[in-house]
Design a protein around this motif. Structure first.
Motif, PDB file in Angstrom:
ATOM      1  N   VAL A  79       5.352  17.557  17.525  1.00  0.00           N
ATOM      2  CA  VAL A  79       5.458  17.086  16.153  1.00  0.00           C
ATOM      3  C   VAL A  79       6.103  15.699  16.155  1.00  0.00           C
ATOM      4  N   MET A  80       5.435  14.764  15.504  1.00  0.00           N
ATOM      5  CA  MET A  80       5.980  13.405  15.424  1.00  0.00           C
ATOM      6  C   MET A  80       7.161  13.383  14.460  1.00  0.00           C
ATOM      7  N   THR A  81       8.065  12.446  14.645  1.00  0.00           N
ATOM      8  CA  THR A  81       9.262  12.345  13.816  1.00  0.00           C
ATOM      9  C   THR A  81       8.911  12.168  12.343  1.00  0.00           C
ATOM     10  N   SER A  82       7.870  11.430  12.065  1.00  0.00           N
ATOM     11  CA  SER A  82       7.482  11.205  10.671  1.00  0.00           C
ATOM     12  C   SER A  82       6.918  12.464  10.007  1.00  0.00           C
ATOM     13  N   GLU A  83       6.543  13.462  10.790  1.00  0.00           N
ATOM     14  CA  GLU A  83       5.944  14.689  10.251  1.00  0.00           C
ATOM     15  C   GLU A  83       6.927  15.852  10.191  1.00  0.00           C
ATOM     16  N   CYS A  85       9.170  16.717   8.179  1.00  0.00           N
ATOM     17  CA  CYS A  85       9.441  17.306   6.875  1.00  0.00           C
ATOM     18  C   CYS A  85       8.181  17.788   6.163  1.00  0.00           C
ATOM     19  N   GLU A  86       7.053  17.770   6.845  1.00  0.00           N
ATOM     20  CA  GLU A  86       5.810  18.240   6.252  1.00  0.00           C
ATOM     21  C   GLU A  86       5.593  19.705   6.627  1.00  0.00           C
ATOM     22  N   TRP A  87       5.609  20.557   5.621  1.00  0.00           N
ATOM     23  CA  TRP A  87       5.524  21.993   5.864  1.00  0.00           C
ATOM     24  C   TRP A  87       4.229  22.383   6.567  1.00  0.00           C
ATOM     25  N   LYS A  88       3.136  21.696   6.263  1.00  0.00           N
ATOM     26  CA  LYS A  88       1.855  22.014   6.900  1.00  0.00           C
ATOM     27  C   LYS A  88       1.926  21.843   8.408  1.00  0.00           C
ATOM     28  N   VAL A  89       2.769  20.922   8.861  1.00  0.00           N
ATOM     29  CA  VAL A  89       2.883  20.634  10.288  1.00  0.00           C
ATOM     30  C   VAL A  89       3.888  21.555  10.967  1.00  0.00           C
ATOM     31  N   CYS A 132      15.420  15.922   5.957  1.00  0.00           N
ATOM     32  CA  CYS A 132      14.372  16.179   4.966  1.00  0.00           C
ATOM     33  C   CYS A 132      14.986  16.185   3.571  1.00  0.00           C
TER      34      CYS A 132
END
Length: 175
Positions: A79-83, A85-89, A132
């Motif tokens: 998981v990339m740092t920018s992702e 906080c994305e629940w889908k990821v 987040c």
């Protein structure tokens, strides 16, 4: 005669003792059996557990939860740092961690949630999800005076509208 030879070594008697403790049959009476009774959803009879067995289960659960954590960390590497906080990821790795902790607790007849599982969940939040923030504003209830006005206005309006409908329907003229 073969039975005596095995019993003198102590391996068979220890194995039978461990089997009796694990099965909880009550056939073996030893000093190490305590009064810790567990009941599985009220359907199974109470089972006595020895202190040693409880320590063994806790040790096994500790080792397994570390493997669950290692698997979670491995999944989070993708998981990339920018992702973060994305629940889908993050839902899959997070659900895998929770599912692993819960499955093994249930499989080992260990309580869930427990302190060790909570520690891993808190650790995951501290390491990965602490930055987040909510992008959308959180909506709160209005102040009490506004809320009271919003509730009372329609209630007072209903009798007025009913009176208006009845008054208009009393006029016997055809439209």
């Amino acid at each position: 005669m073969a039975l005596r030879a095995h019993m003198s070594s102590g391996r068979l008697s220890q194995g039978l003792l461990l089997l009796c403790v694990l099965l909880g049959t009550g056939l073996c009476h030893t000093d190490t059996v305590t009064t810790n009774f567990s009941q599985n959803a009220g359907t199974s009879p109470p089972m006595a557990m020895s202190n040693r067995t409880a320590q063994l289960v806790e040790g096994n659960y500790t080792d397994i939860t570390q493997r669950c954590w290692d698997y979670f960390v491995d999944l989070m590497r993708n998981v990339m740092t920018s992702e973060l906080c994305e629940w889908k990821v993050i839902s899959r790795p997070y659900s895998e961690l929770q599912g692993c902790l819960e499955f093994w607790a249930e499989h080992l007849n260990y309580s869930y949630p427990n302190a060790l599982a909570e520690q891993y969940i808190f650790q995951s939040h501290h390491l990965y999800f602490h930055n987040c923030t909510l992008e959308h504003p959180v909506y709160f209830d209005p102040p009490e005076d506004v809320l009271l006005a919003m509730i009372i206005a329609p209630i007072c309006l209903i009798p007025f509208l009913v009176t208006l409908v009845i008054w208009r329907s009393k006029d016997g003229k055809a439209q």
